[in-house]
Write a protein that holds these residues in place. Structure first.
Motif, PDB file in Angstrom:
ATOM      1  N   LEU A  58       0.825  -1.208   0.000  1.00 13.86           N
ATOM      2  CA  LEU A  58       0.000   0.000   0.000  1.00 13.86           C
ATOM      3  C   LEU A  58       0.862   1.261   0.000  1.00 13.86           C
ATOM      4  CD1 LEU A  58      -2.931   1.172   0.281  1.00 13.86           C
ATOM      5  CD2 LEU A  58      -2.521   1.197   2.750  1.00 13.86           C
ATOM      6  N   SER A  61       2.305   1.645  -3.551  1.00  9.77           N
ATOM      7  CA  SER A  61       1.250   1.952  -4.515  1.00  9.77           C
ATOM      8  C   SER A  61       0.726   3.375  -4.343  1.00  9.77           C
ATOM      9  CB  SER A  61       0.108   0.944  -4.368  1.00  9.77           C
ATOM     10  OG  SER A  61      -0.988   1.299  -5.175  1.00  9.77           O
ATOM     11  N   ASN A  62       0.398   3.764  -3.105  1.00  7.77           N
ATOM     12  CA  ASN A  62      -0.193   5.080  -2.858  1.00  7.77           C
ATOM     13  C   ASN A  62       0.777   6.216  -3.113  1.00  7.77           C
ATOM     14  OD1 ASN A  62      -2.624   4.012  -2.194  1.00  7.77           O
ATOM     15  ND2 ASN A  62      -2.655   4.686  -0.080  1.00  7.77           N
ATOM     16  N   SER A  66       0.931   8.589  -6.666  1.00  6.74           N
ATOM     17  CA  SER A  66       0.385   9.939  -6.498  1.00  6.74           C
ATOM     18  C   SER A  66       1.426  11.049  -6.658  1.00  6.74           C
ATOM     19  CB  SER A  66      -0.254  10.062  -5.108  1.00  6.74           C
ATOM     20  OG  SER A  66      -1.266   9.098  -4.929  1.00  6.74           O
ATOM     21  N   ILE A 120      -6.043   7.667   5.679  1.00  5.88           N
ATOM     22  CA  ILE A 120      -6.346   7.093   4.357  1.00  5.88           C
ATOM     23  C   ILE A 120      -7.717   6.431   4.339  1.00  5.88           C
ATOM     24  CG2 ILE A 120      -5.743   5.255   2.737  1.00  5.88           C
ATOM     25  CD1 ILE A 120      -4.130   7.704   2.280  1.00  5.88           C
ATOM     26  N   LEU A 140      -2.385  13.394   0.885  1.00  3.33           N
ATOM     27  CA  LEU A 140      -1.207  12.541   0.913  1.00  3.33           C
ATOM     28  C   LEU A 140      -0.033  13.194   1.637  1.00  3.33           C
ATOM     29  CD1 LEU A 140      -1.412  10.994  -2.658  1.00  3.33           C
ATOM     30  CD2 LEU A 140      -1.909   9.889  -0.477  1.00  3.33           C
ATOM     31  N   TYR A 143      -0.777  12.433   5.081  1.00  7.37           N
ATOM     32  CA  TYR A 143      -0.622  10.977   5.200  1.00  7.37           C
ATOM     33  C   TYR A 143       0.846  10.594   5.381  1.00  7.37           C
ATOM     34  CZ  TYR A 143      -0.003   6.258   3.240  1.00  7.37           C
ATOM     35  OH  TYR A 143       0.385   4.964   3.002  1.00  7.37           O
ATOM     36  N   LYS A 209      -0.784  -2.471  -5.930  1.00 11.27           N
ATOM     37  CA  LYS A 209      -2.119  -1.897  -5.775  1.00 11.27           C
ATOM     38  C   LYS A 209      -3.120  -2.943  -5.289  1.00 11.27           C
ATOM     39  CE  LYS A 209      -5.783   0.478  -8.350  1.00 11.27           C
ATOM     40  NZ  LYS A 209      -6.196   1.014  -9.675  1.00 11.27           N
ATOM     41  N   ASN A 213      -4.792  -3.018  -1.582  1.00 13.13           N
ATOM     42  CA  ASN A 213      -6.244  -2.914  -1.412  1.00 13.13           C
ATOM     43  C   ASN A 213      -6.795  -3.898  -0.379  1.00 13.13           C
ATOM     44  OD1 ASN A 213      -6.485  -0.825  -3.238  1.00 13.13           O
ATOM     45  ND2 ASN A 213      -7.041  -2.129  -4.964  1.00 13.13           N
TER      46      ASN A 213
END
Length: 322
Positions: A58, A61-62, A66, A120, A140, A143, A209, A213
């Motif tokens: 995660l 991916s995040n 981004s 998140i 983000l 985050y 991803k 998830n």
């Protein structure tokens, strides 16, 4: 007046819609445990899967999905407000745990829950509902600050609740091994790759991803399993709960407001940071507590109570900031 009323109702509805799926999945974990689908062994397996596989994925991916190097550097100045705010809350949390006389074995977990928020799983959809997709970069930013504190000081504090670790130093080798967890390594890897302008192959990003998830539903189910063994009659409005509610819904957003007063930032960034800081307890807290052998049930209850109460607090903050 009717138009204003409709706007308020819409904001409240968006807030409730953001929280309800989490409550539903936690309830599913609780119900399936009642039906003997899950056990303590299941919760340990879920904890290992989330901490060692889905959360690192995660992070990659995040963050990599981004940001690119230029965007990351351009917005780097915005880090000062959330980093400073969370640092202040960290010291307030330590003072609060002493003033409230939080008992041994829960003190570190209490402090971690006090200064870290659910940025998140709840924060992202709430900000999207209120401000739209233009809020995502600021979501983000907070985050990243929140994640940095959680997987360093937050994890360290939780580890101190483990029997026999009360006198460990944060810079000891043993503590370093506890703090340098797979999620933190995933976070650091993503930042390094961004700064080096290295892009991972599409199949790697897609794999991260899909694995990432898994984090939200598995964390919610884990919390449901943990809560099953808790007697709801024992959930009382005590010093622990009062302290956590004060930290999450009053002190954290207040520090952001004060920091933004002294450090000028765009209005939208300030609003997003305030919403992010006022989120419930971070859902990874009971997962980490379970992984280290701390009081995961205590953490799970705090996550659930603050998440349910956020159905009231989030609409309030939304209406104040709209």
């Amino acid at each position: 007046m009717d138009y204003r009323r409709k706007v308020i109702d819409m904001i409240a509805l968006h807030a409730i819609e953001s929280i309800l799926p989490i409550i539903v999945i936690i309830s599913l974990g609780l119900f399936l445990t009642y039906k003997n689908w899950f056990s303590d062994e299941t919760s340990r397996s879920i904890s290992k899967l989330v901490v060692n596989v889905s959360l690192p994925a995660l992070m990659i991916s995040n963050i990599m999905g981004s940001f690119d190097k230029n965007k990351f550097i351009q917005m780097a100045g915005g880090f000062l407000v959330p980093f400073s705010s969370i640092a202040i809350c960290y010291f307030i949390a330590m003072a609060a745990s002493n003033i409230l006389k939080i008992k041994k074995g829960r003190k570190g977990t209490f402090e971690s829950m006090f200064f870290n928020s659910n940025t998140i799983f709840i924060g992202l959809p709430v900000n999207m509902a209120l401000f739209g997709s233009k809020s995502i970069p600021y979501v983000l930013l907070y985050y990243i600050a929140n994640t940095t504190f959680f997987w360093t000081l937050g994890v360290y504090k939780i580890s101190l609740d483990v029997p026999g670790s009360n006198h460990e130093k944060i810079f000891s080798l043993k503590t370093l091994k506890r703090i340098v967890s797979p999620p933190l390594l995933g976070f650091i890897t993503a930042i390094i790759l961004i700064l080096l302008n290295i892009k991972l192959p599409l199949f790697v990003m897609d794999s991260c991803k899909y694995l990432g998830n898994l984090t939200t539903p598995l964390s919610m189910i884990f919390i449901g399993i943990s809560i099953y063994s808790v007697k709801f009659k024992d959930i009382k409005f005590d010093r622990d709960l009062a302290g956590i509610l004060l930290g999450r819904f009053v002190i954290s957003p207040l520090t952001i407001f004060l920091m933004a007063y002294f450090i000028p930032i765009p209005d939208l960034m300030k609003k997003v940071f305030i919403i992010q800081s006022a989120m419930p307890v971070m859902t990874n807290t009971p997962i980490v507590a379970k992984a280290y052998g701390a009081d995961s049930r205590y953490a799970a209850v705090m996550v659930t109570v603050t998440t349910v109460l956020s159905m009231i607090t989030i609409p309030v903050f939304m209406m104040l900031l709209k």
